[in-house]
Design an enzyme around this catalytic site. Structure first.
Site, PDB file in Angstrom:
ATOM      1  N   ALA A  94     105.315 116.056 -23.047  1.00 30.46           N
ATOM      2  CA  ALA A  94     105.658 116.705 -21.770  1.00 30.46           C
ATOM      3  C   ALA A  94     105.125 117.959 -21.589  1.00 30.46           C
ATOM      4  CB  ALA A  94     107.276 116.770 -21.841  1.00 30.46           C
ATOM      5  N   GLY A 131     109.785 126.000 -20.964  1.00 30.88           N
ATOM      6  CA  GLY A 131     109.965 124.769 -21.542  1.00 30.88           C
ATOM      7  C   GLY A 131     110.519 123.834 -20.889  1.00 30.88           C
ATOM      8  N   ASN A 132     110.571 122.640 -21.699  1.00 37.81           N
ATOM      9  CA  ASN A 132     111.527 121.300 -21.085  1.00 37.81           C
ATOM     10  C   ASN A 132     112.180 120.793 -22.087  1.00 37.81           C
ATOM     11  OD1 ASN A 132     109.663 119.484 -22.614  1.00 37.81           O
ATOM     12  ND2 ASN A 132     107.985 120.221 -21.200  1.00 37.81           N
ATOM     13  N   ARG A 133     112.787 119.570 -21.702  1.00 32.80           N
ATOM     14  CA  ARG A 133     114.029 119.065 -22.598  1.00 32.80           C
ATOM     15  C   ARG A 133     113.762 117.934 -23.618  1.00 32.80           C
ATOM     16  NH1 ARG A 133     118.061 116.559 -18.436  1.00 32.80           N
ATOM     17  NH2 ARG A 133     118.770 115.589 -20.599  1.00 32.80           N
ATOM     18  N   SER A 134     112.082 117.784 -23.600  1.00 28.53           N
ATOM     19  CA  SER A 134     111.404 116.786 -24.350  1.00 28.53           C
ATOM     20  C   SER A 134     111.695 117.030 -25.710  1.00 28.53           C
ATOM     21  CB  SER A 134     110.118 116.689 -24.299  1.00 28.53           C
ATOM     22  OG  SER A 134     109.620 115.622 -25.147  1.00 28.53           O
TER      23      SER A 134
END
Length: 409
Positions: free
Chosen positions: A280, A212-215
């Site tokens: 994102a 995943g990512n930090r969005s």
């Protein structure tokens, strides 16, 4: 910001069951440094007592024009305010405001206010959809007031439908936007349909883990919320977000992975006037999904094989319909070859979209924070600085550019 020095907000509260939510609106304003004076109608105090408002605001609460007469509150409050918010705004309050009535302290304050005025309606669906209410809303908007589109959901009793008070967080966010841009929110997207993506995709590794990512999704949600309040019919395709409430008057389609987002976007953009890809999207996904939790064995795990996800923005640009505006987002960092803006210019050339929002990312910037800044790059070569401010403010500037291009097509 110290509340003594903060913007002056008058919070009007009309007499409806949703009045209990005004306490949360008040708390959010005061905790973010605003000086708030609550002005309820007499019927509002049947739902929430004056003591609650006085305790949370630190200010006296009156409903009539004959309290503290020496201070002339029915004139002074409106003239000195930087923002007036009425939440909830009942059908009766909207009608009296549209008629220019001054039969209590709140309506008198509305007549003397020369600052932005925001109404957050709350009423049963039949009342919201009645021609009289719609005419009152149109009249108030024509005079420069901002009347939010209500949320849809559970009302009093077993009733559901449009007319629910928007969430306090959304009311306060829109109020902050009006303080940042006091020229208000034009209804320049009325009759338009727009599609916005938001949040970060998750690419599953096994039944427990994912890439995943930090969005947080806040910027995409702000884009959807502002577009709806500017009159657009909005579809929000939402990947993983930070437990954000659905924006009022917005259709939400939920997805998880990049491939799910891709399918949902291609379906949603048909017939849309504008598309904003703020999500994102993961660049890569695992080649295979383990059917069970990958165990820790004490030795190094097998290398993780990845494959490239499709470039959804490029696909949307290639498949766009005549006259459709496509906006991309680029989260960039500088490196040895150039700064974030340099990489943003290169990305705009590769993607082929009409507009590209470039954000410099890093600790405390863009991701997981309520503010944002950046640059708005256009295919015609123009570049606009997006100054630091709330994500709603950045969203409003993006929609300014989109609306201007839609007018020219």
């Amino acid at each position: 910001m110290n509340a003594v020095d903060g913007p002056r907000v008058v919070l009007g509260v009309a007499g409806g069951i949703a009045a209990y939510k005004s306490a949360e609106v008040l708390r959010r304003f005061t905790e973010s440094g605003h000086r708030v004076r609550v002005v309820p109608t007499p019927s509002a105090l049947e739902f929430v007592g004056a003591a609650t408002f006085e305790a949370l605001s630190g200010q006296p609460v009156h409903t009539g024009v004959f309290a503290d007469v020496h201070q002339v509150p029915h004139v002074r409050l409106g003239k000195e305010a930087d923002l007036v918010v009425v939440a909830p705004a009942t059908a009766d309050l909207l009608a009296r405001a549209a008629q220019g009535r001054a039969d209590d302290l709140l309506t008198a304050t509305l007549l003397t206010a020369r600052c932005p005025v925001l109404f957050a309606p709350a009423m049963h669906t039949e009342m919201w959809e009645h021609p009289a209410t719609r005419a009152n809303v149109a009249l108030l908007r024509s005079r420069g007031a901002v009347v939010m589109e209500p949320a849809s959901g559970r009302l009093t009793g077993a009733d559901t439908g449009p007319g629910r008070l928007p969430e306090p967080e959304q009311i306060v966010e829109l109020g902050r936007l009006l303080l940042e841009r006091p020229d208000g929110l034009p209804q320049d997207l009325a009759g338009r349909r727009v599609v916005v993506s938001a949040g970060g995709t998750r690419e599953p590794l096994d039944p427990v883990r994912f890439l995943g990512n930090r969005s947080s999704g806040r910027q995409g949600y702000a884009l959807a919320a502002v577009a709806a309040q500017r009159g657009a019919a909005v579809t929000l395709v939402a990947a993983h977000t930070a437990d954000l409430a659905d924006p009022a008057a917005v259709e939400v389609v939920r997805v998880g992975s990049a491939l799910e987002l891709r399918d949902a976007m291609h379906a949603a953009v048909k017939g849309a006037d504008a598309v904003v890809m703020a999500a994102a999207v993961a660049d890569f996904r695992p080649v295979s999904l383990a059917g069970h939790k990958i165990k820790k064995t004490g030795s190094d795990p097998e290398p993780l094989a990845l494959t490239t996800n499709p470039d959804i923005l490029v696909e949307l640009v290639g498949a766009r319909e005549p006259g459709q505006i496509v906006v991309g987002f680029a989260a960039e960092t500088g490196d040895d070859t150039g700064d974030a803006l340099h990489h943003g210019r290169q990305k705009l050339a590769r993607k082929g979209c009409d507009l590209l929002v470039v954000n410099a990312v890093g600790d405390g910037m863009a991701f997981e924070v309520p503010e944002n800044a950046g640059w708005l790059l256009a295919a015609d070569g123009s570049e606009t600085v997006l100054p630091h401010g709330s994500k709603a403010l950045l969203a409003s500037r993006v929609w300014d550019a989109v609306a201007a291009r839609l007018r020219d097509r």
